[in-house]
Design a protein around this motif. Structure first.
Motif, short mmCIF file in Angstrom:
data_model
loop_
_atom_site.label_atom_id
_atom_site.label_comp_id
_atom_site.label_asym_id
_atom_site.label_seq_id
_atom_site.Cartn_x
_atom_site.Cartn_y
_atom_site.Cartn_z
N PRO A 197 0.53 -1.07 0.32
CA PRO A 197 0.27 -0.19 0.06
C PRO A 197 0.74 1.77 -0.27
N THR A 198 2.20 0.83 0.68
CA THR A 198 2.81 2.58 0.81
C THR A 198 3.35 2.79 -1.05
N GLY A 199 3.69 1.88 -1.51
CA GLY A 199 4.59 1.91 -2.95
C GLY A 199 3.19 2.28 -3.98
N ARG A 200 1.67 2.10 -3.38
CA ARG A 200 0.79 2.24 -4.21
C ARG A 200 0.89 3.64 -3.88
N ALA A 201 0.73 3.98 -2.74
CA ALA A 201 0.44 5.89 -2.57
C ALA A 201 1.40 6.15 -2.92
N PHE A 202 2.73 5.89 -2.43
CA PHE A 202 4.34 6.59 -3.75
C PHE A 202 3.42 7.08 -5.05
N ARG A 203 3.40 5.70 -5.54
CA ARG A 203 2.79 6.38 -6.90
C ARG A 203 1.54 7.94 -7.29
N ALA A 204 0.94 7.04 -6.57
CA ALA A 204 -0.31 8.32 -6.89
C ALA A 204 0.41 9.84 -6.26
#
Lengths: 290, 315, 388
Positions: free
Chosen positions: B182-189
Motif C-alpha cells: 500500500p505504501t508503494g501504491r501511495a507513493f505512485r499516487a
C-alpha cells in the motif's frame, strides 16, 4: 563604515554576476520550462573566448563581441540539437540533458583552449577608487553598470516590443501562445540565444576580477540557480534581487560572521526564506491542475 | 497479481545469477572493484529512485546521506570507540533522523524549490564535513578502519564484491516489494498527482516523509559500504557533484524502475573506465553520450528499451 | 523482459572491458603507472606532471630504456576524484601489473591510493604536498614535493629574521590550503609566531576583500601568510593590493610556484615572498650551485616541448621518475620489492626540488635547504635577501 561599504560593494559585484546567471536561468525557464544547468558554461565561454581572441591580437571590444557571438551560436545549437529533439520529455530528463551539455562544453573547452587559468586586463585600469574609505576596483563599476544595462535592455525588450511580448505570452501559457499564432519554437530558440548572450556578457565583465578557466561554470550555475530560486523561479526581478542578495549574504557573512561558513550562511538563509515563502521572494503561486 | 510476483522473483533471480556469474568472466580483481562500485552506486540510486521515481520528489543533495553513512563508519571507530558494524547502523540511524527532521519542512516545497532546498542541505552537510577537520580529517579525508565481523576481517576486492552484491540484492528485494505494498501504491499516487492523492485520502506529507527517510537510509548504507571498501573517505563523496551523479544514474536508468537504477549505475560507473582510452576526449564523449541517451531514451534506458521490446512483440 | 535487457547489457559491457584490457607484457618492456589529476580543480598541477612524465619517458626510451628495457607508461586521469583514483590504482596493480607508480597529484587522491600499493607491495612515489603522505613512514610510499610543514617553517624562519612575529592568515579551504594552514598553526609556537587572525576562502571564490578587510582592521598584524593553490592566491594577491595593504609583508606558499601566478596576479605580485624550489630561479643560481645543471636542463626541455612556462609541479614528477629510474638501474631488476629497497637508499640525488637523501625513517629526503625564499620583483622570481 568603511568596512561596511567594502563588504557592500564586494557583495554587490559578486551578486551582479549571480544575478546575470540567474537571469539567464529565468529566461530559458520561462520560454521552455527547462532548468538549464549549462548556464555557467556560457559565462565560461564569454571569458575564455575573449581571452583567447584578444591574445590573438584582436582589440578587446571586438574580442568581446566575438565571444558573445560564439556563446549565442552555442546556445542556439544547444536548443536545436539537444533540447528541441527531446521536446515533451519530463523536466528531469531535460535537466540531465543540460548537465550532459555542460560536461560536453567543458570537455570541448579543454581541447579548444586549455586547462590553465587566464586573466583579462581591467577595462579602465587597476588603480582602486576610494569611496568613503572603501577601496573599489574600477572593474566593479563595469560589472554593476553592465548588469544594469543588461537588465534594462531585457526589460525594454520584454515590455515594449512585440517579440518580447510573445516571449512573455509563451512564459505565461505555452499552449495559449501557440493558439494565438506565436511560433513557440522560435521563441525558445530566442530565449536560449539571449540567455547565452547574457551569460557571455557576465563572463566578459567579471573575468578581469575573478580570472577564468574552462571549469568556472559549475559553481556559477549552482549559485545562479540558488539565486533564481531565492528570488522566485520565472521572475526576472526576482532573479536580479536573488542574485544581489546572495552576493551580499556571502560578503557580509564572510565579513561579520565566519569566512569558513559563509556559504553555509547563504544556504541557511535560502532555506529559511523558502520555508516562509515556498515560492521564493517574488514567485508566483502555482495552482496544481488535476 | 501472480504475474507481478513472478516478475519480481524473476528479476531477483536474474540479478543474483548475474552477480554469481560475472566473476567467471573477470580477468582480474580490478573488475571486482569496478563491479563493486556499480553495486554501491546502484544501491544508493535505488533508494533515491524510491523518492524520485515512486514518490515524485527530487533531491539534489542526496550525497549528504551517502557522506553521513561513510563518515559514520570512519569517525565512529576512530574517535568514539564504536565497533565498525555498529557505526554502520548508527550512520543509517543518523541519516534517517536527519531526513525525518528536515523532511517535514523541506518536503512542503515543490519541484525546483524542493531541488534547491535539498541542494542547500547537501551543501551544508558537505561543508561541515570538510571544515570540521578535527573529526573528519578535512578536505583530504580520513582513513576508515577495516570491518570485522565475528573475527572475520572483510577486506579485498573479491570479498567486497560479494558483500556489496549481497547488499544490492537485499536492497533490490525490498524496493521491489515496496512497489507492491500500500505504501508503494501511495507513493505512485503522489507521483501522478499530489492533489488527486490527497483527495482520495492519502496522507501526502507522511508518505513523502517515508520515502525521504527510506532513500536516506539506502544512501547511508551505500556510503558506509564504500567507506569500508576503500578504507579511506573524503568529502567529495558528500558533495554536490556526487548528488548530481546519483540523480543522473536514476534518470538515465529510468525513473521508477528498480532495474533501471542498476543499469544506470552500471553505465555511469563503467563509462569513465572505458573512455580512458580516448584521453582528453573522455569528458566530451561522456557528455555527448548522456545527451544522446536522454534524447533517444527519454524515459530512461530500461523503460524505453522494454517499451520498445513490448511494442515489437505485440505488432 | 527488463531484467533480460539488463543482463545482455551488462554482459556486453563486461565483454567490452575485457576486450580493452591489454594482453601479456611485451618482451623487454616494464610498465610504470601513474594516476594524475589531469582534469578537475587540480588540473594545473596534474597537467604539467602528465606532460613531464610523457616527455621524459620518451627521452629515456629513445636513449635505450632502463637496464635494456623500454618503459611503458600507463597514465590515468582521476579528475581530482579520490574514489576514481582509488579505482585506477587497483587497475594499475591488478590489470596493468605495473612495477611502480609515480603519481597522485593531490593529497586526497594519494591517501586514497596508499592502501592499494601497500597491500600489493608496489612502490608508490607520490607528488602530493601534505606531510601525512610520509608521516608516519609507510614501507612502499615515498614522495618528492616538500611538505607543507616545511613551507610553514621556511616562511616563519624568514619572518623571524625580519623580526616579525604577529601574523594574519588567509587560507584556501581546499585540501592543500587546509592542510598547510593546520601545519602552520601547529609549528607557529616553535618560531614564536602569534596568529592574530585566521581567515579562509573557498577554492572557487572570486572576491576575498571581505576577509582581507578584517585582517587589515586587526591591530598589530605585521605580516600575512596565504596557504593555497590554484587561482585563489592570485585573487587574494590582487585584493591585497587593491585594499592598499602592500606595506605589510605578504607571503604565498609553494602552491603558487609557477610563472602563471605572477602573470595572473599582475603588478600586485610585486614584493610577495614565497618558499619554492630552485627550479623557478634556475637562471639566477650561481654556477657553483649543485642544482643549477638539473634545473636549467629541465626548464629548457619542458618549455621547448610544451610551449608553457615551467612549474615546480612538473618538476616533482621529474624528480619522482628519475628517483625511480635510478633505483631500477641500481637494483638491475624489475622486482618491485628490490626497487623499493633501492629507492629507500637514494642518496645525493640532485633533483629539481633539492638534494634527496632518503632513509628508512625519511621517505622524502629533503631538508629546509631545499626551499629557497623567493621574492617577486620586476615580474620575475628573485632570491630574497634574507633579513631585509
Amino acid at each position: 563604515m568603511a568596512e561596511f561599504l567594502q563588504f557592500l560593494i564586494s557583495g554587490l559585484t559578486v551578486g551582479a554576476v549571480y544575478a546575470l546567471v540567474a537571469l539567464g536561468f529565468t529566461l530559458i525557464y520561462n520560454a521552455s520550462g527547462v532548468v538549464n544547468f549549462a548556464q555557467g558554461e556560457f559565462v565560461m565561454l564569454g571569458g575564455m573566448v575573449t581571452v583567447f581572441t584578444s591574445a590573438a591580437g584582436m582589440p578587446l571590444p571586438l574580442a568581446a563581441l566575438i565571444a558573445v557571438g560564439v556563446a549565442v551560436v552555442i546556445g542556439l545549437m544547444l536548443h536545436r540539437f539537444a533540447i528541441e529533439p527531446a521536446r515533451g520529455a519530463s523536466a528531469v530528463t531535460l535537466i540531465i540533458i543540460t548537465i550532459g551539455a555542460s560536461i560536453l562544453l567543458r570537455g570541448i573547452a579543454t581541447i579548444v583552449f586549455d586547462k590553465q587559468f587566464h586573466k583579462l586586463p581591467a577595462f579602465t585600469g587597476d588603480t582602486p577608487v576610494d569611496i568613503l574609505g572603501a577601496a573599489v576596483q574600477p572593474q566593479s563599476f563595469w560589472v554593476l553598470g553592465g548588469a544594469a544595462v543588461v537588465v534594462l535592455v531585457l526589460y525594454v525588450f520584454l515590455e515594449h516590443t512585440l517579440l518580447g511580448k510573445a516571449v512573455l505570452a509563451t512564459a505565461a501559457n505555452r499552449l495559449a501562445a501557440r493558439l494565438v499564432g506565436i511560433n513557440t519554437t522560435t521563441i525558445m530558440a530566442l530565449a536560449f540565444g539571449g540567455s547565452a548572450a547574457i551569460g557571455a556578457v557576465a563572463g566578459i565583465l567579471v573575468t578581469p576580477i575573478t580570472l577564468t578557466s574552462y571549469d568556472v561554470g559549475t559553481l556559477l550555475a549552482l549559485k545562479g540557480f540558488a539565486a533564481a530560486m531565492l528570488g522566485g523561479m520565472g521572475n526576472p526581478v526576482g532573479a536580479v534581487v536573488g542574485g544581489l542578495l546572495l552576493g551580499l549574504l556571502e560578503a557580509f557573512g564572510a565579513g561579520y560572521i565566519s569566512s569558513t561558513y559563509k556559504d553555509a550562511f547563504a544556504f541557511v538563509v535560502i532555506l529559511i526564506v523558502l520555508f516562509a515563502a515556498p515560492q521564493g521572494l517574488f514567485g508566483r503561486r502555482v495552482v496544481e491542475r488535476v | 497479481m501472480r504475474a507481478l510476483v513472478n516478475h519480481r522473483i524473476l528479476t531477483l533471480l536474474v540479478l543474483a545469477a548475474m552477480i554469481a556469474a560475472l566473476p567467471l568472466i573477470f580477468p582480474s580483481s580490478y573488475y571486482f572493484r569496478v563491479a563493486s562500485l556499480v553495486w554501491v552506486s546502484a544501491l544508493a540510486a535505488i533508494g533515491l529512485n524510491i523518492l524520485m521515481g515512486q514518490a515524485g520528489q527530487v533531491s539534489l543533495g542526496h550525497a549528504a546521506f551517502f557522506g553521513i553513512g561513510a563518515y559514520a563508519v570512519a569517525i565512529g571507530p576512530a574517535h568514539l570507540g564504536v565497533p565498525p558494524w555498529a557505526a554502520l547502523f548508527l550512520g543509517a540511524l543518523l541519516s534517517a533522523a536527519l531526513a525525518y527532521l528536515v523532511g517535514r519542512p523541506i518536503l512542503r516545497l515543490k519541484g525546483h524549490y524542493l531541488a534547491i532546498a535539498t541542494l542547500g542541505l547537501g551543501v551544508l552537510v558537505a561543508l561541515v564535513i570538510s571544515t570540521e577537520s578535527r573529526w573528519t580529517g578535512g578536505p583530504d579525508g580520513m582513513p576508515v578502519a577495516r570491518l570485522t565481523l565475528f573475527g572475520w576481517r572483510v577486506a579485498g576486492s573479491d570479498t567486497w564484491y560479494w558483500v556489496t552484491g549481497g547488499l544490492l540484492l537485499l536492497g533490490t528485494w525490498i524496493a521491489l516489494n515496496l512497489d507492491e505494498t500500500p505504501t508503494g501504491r501511495a507513493f505512485r499516487a503522489l507521483h501522478d498527482s499530489e492533489v488527486a492523492a490527497q483527495v482520495v485520502g492519502v496522507d501526502v506529507a507522511r508518505f513523502k516523509l517515508q520515502a525521504f527517510v527510506i532513500a536516506a537510509v539506502y544512501a547511508s548504507l551505500a556510503g558506509s559500504a564504500l567507506a569500508f571498501m576503500n578504507g579511506f573517505i573524503n568529502p567529495d563523496q558528500a558533495g554536490f557533484l556526487h548528488s548530481v551523479e546519483l540523480v543522473t544514474i536514476v534518470v538515465l536508468g529510468g525513473l521508477g524502475s528498480v532495474v533501471g537504477s542498476i543499469v544506470g549505475a552500471a553505465v555511469l560507473v563503467t563509462l569513465p573506465q572505458v573512455l580512458t582510452v580516448f584521453h582528453e576526449y573522455e569528458h566530451l564523449l561522456l557528455g555527448l553520450i548522456i545527451i544522446v541517451a536522454m534524447i533517444f531514451m527519454r524515459n530512461g534506458i530500461v523503460p524505453s528499451l522494454s517499451g520498445l521490446l513490448f511494442r515489437r512483440a505485440r505488432s | 523482459m527488463t531484467s533480460k535487457t539488463t543482463l545482455k547489457f551488462m554482459l556486453a559491457a563486461g565483454a567490452l572491458s575485457v576486450g580493452l584490457s591489454h594482453g601479456a607484457l611485451a618482451q623487454g618492456t616494464v610498465k610504470i603507472g601513474s594516476v594524475l589529476s589531469v582534469t578537475g580543480p587540480s588540473s594545473f598541477l596534474g597537467e604539467p606532471e602528465d606532460k613531464t612524465l610523457r616527455l621524459y619517458v620518451d627521452k629515456i626510451n629513445a636513449a635505450g630504456g632502463v637496464a635494456g628495457k623500454k618503459i611503458e607508461l600507463v597514465i590515468y586521469d582521476d579528475g581530482g576524484d579520490a574514489n576514481k583514483a582509488r579505482t585506477f590504482a587497483t587497475r594499475l596493480i591488478e590489470d596493468d601489473e605495473v612495477i611502480a607508480m609515480v603519481g597522485g597529484t593531490t593529497t586526497g587522491s594519494t591517501m586514497a591510493m596508499i592502501p592499494v600499493f601497500e597491500e600489493a607491495q608496489v612502490p608508490f612515489i607520490s607528488l602530493a604536498g601534505a606531510i601525512e603522505v610520509i608521516d608516519p613512514v609507510r614501507k612502499f610510499v615515498f614522495k618528492t614535493p616538500h611538505t607543507d610543514k616545511m613551507a610553514c617553517e621556511k616562511i616563519f624562519e624568514d619572518l623571524k629574521k625580519r623580526n616579525l612575529t604577529k601574523i594574519g592568515m588567509i587560507s584556501g579551504t581546499d585540501g592543500f590550503g587546509a592542510s598547510m594552514r593546520a601545519q602552520c598553526v601547529k609549528v607557529a609556537p616553535n618560531y614564536g609566531m602569534q596568529i592574530l587572525i585566521d581567515e579562509s576562502y573557498g577554492p572557487r571564490d572570486s572576491d576575498m576583500t571581505a576577509q582581507l578587510t578584517k585582517i587589515k582592521n586587526t591591530a598589530g598584524v605585521q605580516a600575512v601568510v596565504n596557504p593555497g593553490f590554484g587561482q585563489g592566491p592570485a585573487i587574494v594577491t590582487r585584493n591585497y593590493a587593491q585594499l592598499g595593504m602592500t606595506a605589510t609583508p605578504f607571503y604565498q606558499s609553494h602552491g603558487v610556484a609557477s610563472k602563471s601566478f605572477i602573470d595572473l596576479a599582475g603588478p600586485a605580485a610585486e614584493g610577495v615572498r614565497l618558499p619554492a624550489a630552485a627550479l623557478l630561479v634556475g637562471d639566477k643560481l650561481p654556477e657553483s650551485d649543485p642544482q643549477k645543471k638539473v634545473v636549467t636542463e629541465y626548464k629548457q626541455a619542458y618549455e621547448s616541448a610544451t610551449k608553457q612556462p615551467v612549474s615546480t609541479f612538473g618538476g616533482h614528477a621529474y624528480d619522482g621518475l628519475f628517483i625511480l629510474v635510478e633505483a631500477m638501474k641500481r637494483a638491475n631488476s624489475t622486482d618491485p620489492q628490490k626497487i623499493r629497497d633501492e629507492i629507500e637508499k637514494t642518496k645525493g640525488f640532485v633533483g629539481t626540488g633539492g638534494i634527496v637523501n632518503m632513509s628508512a625513517t625519511d621517505h622524502l629526503g629533503l631538508d629546509l635547504s631545499a626551499f629557497r625564499m623567493l621574492e617577486i620583483k620586476g615580474g620575475d622570481w628573485n632570491l630574497a635577501q634574507s633579513g631585509s
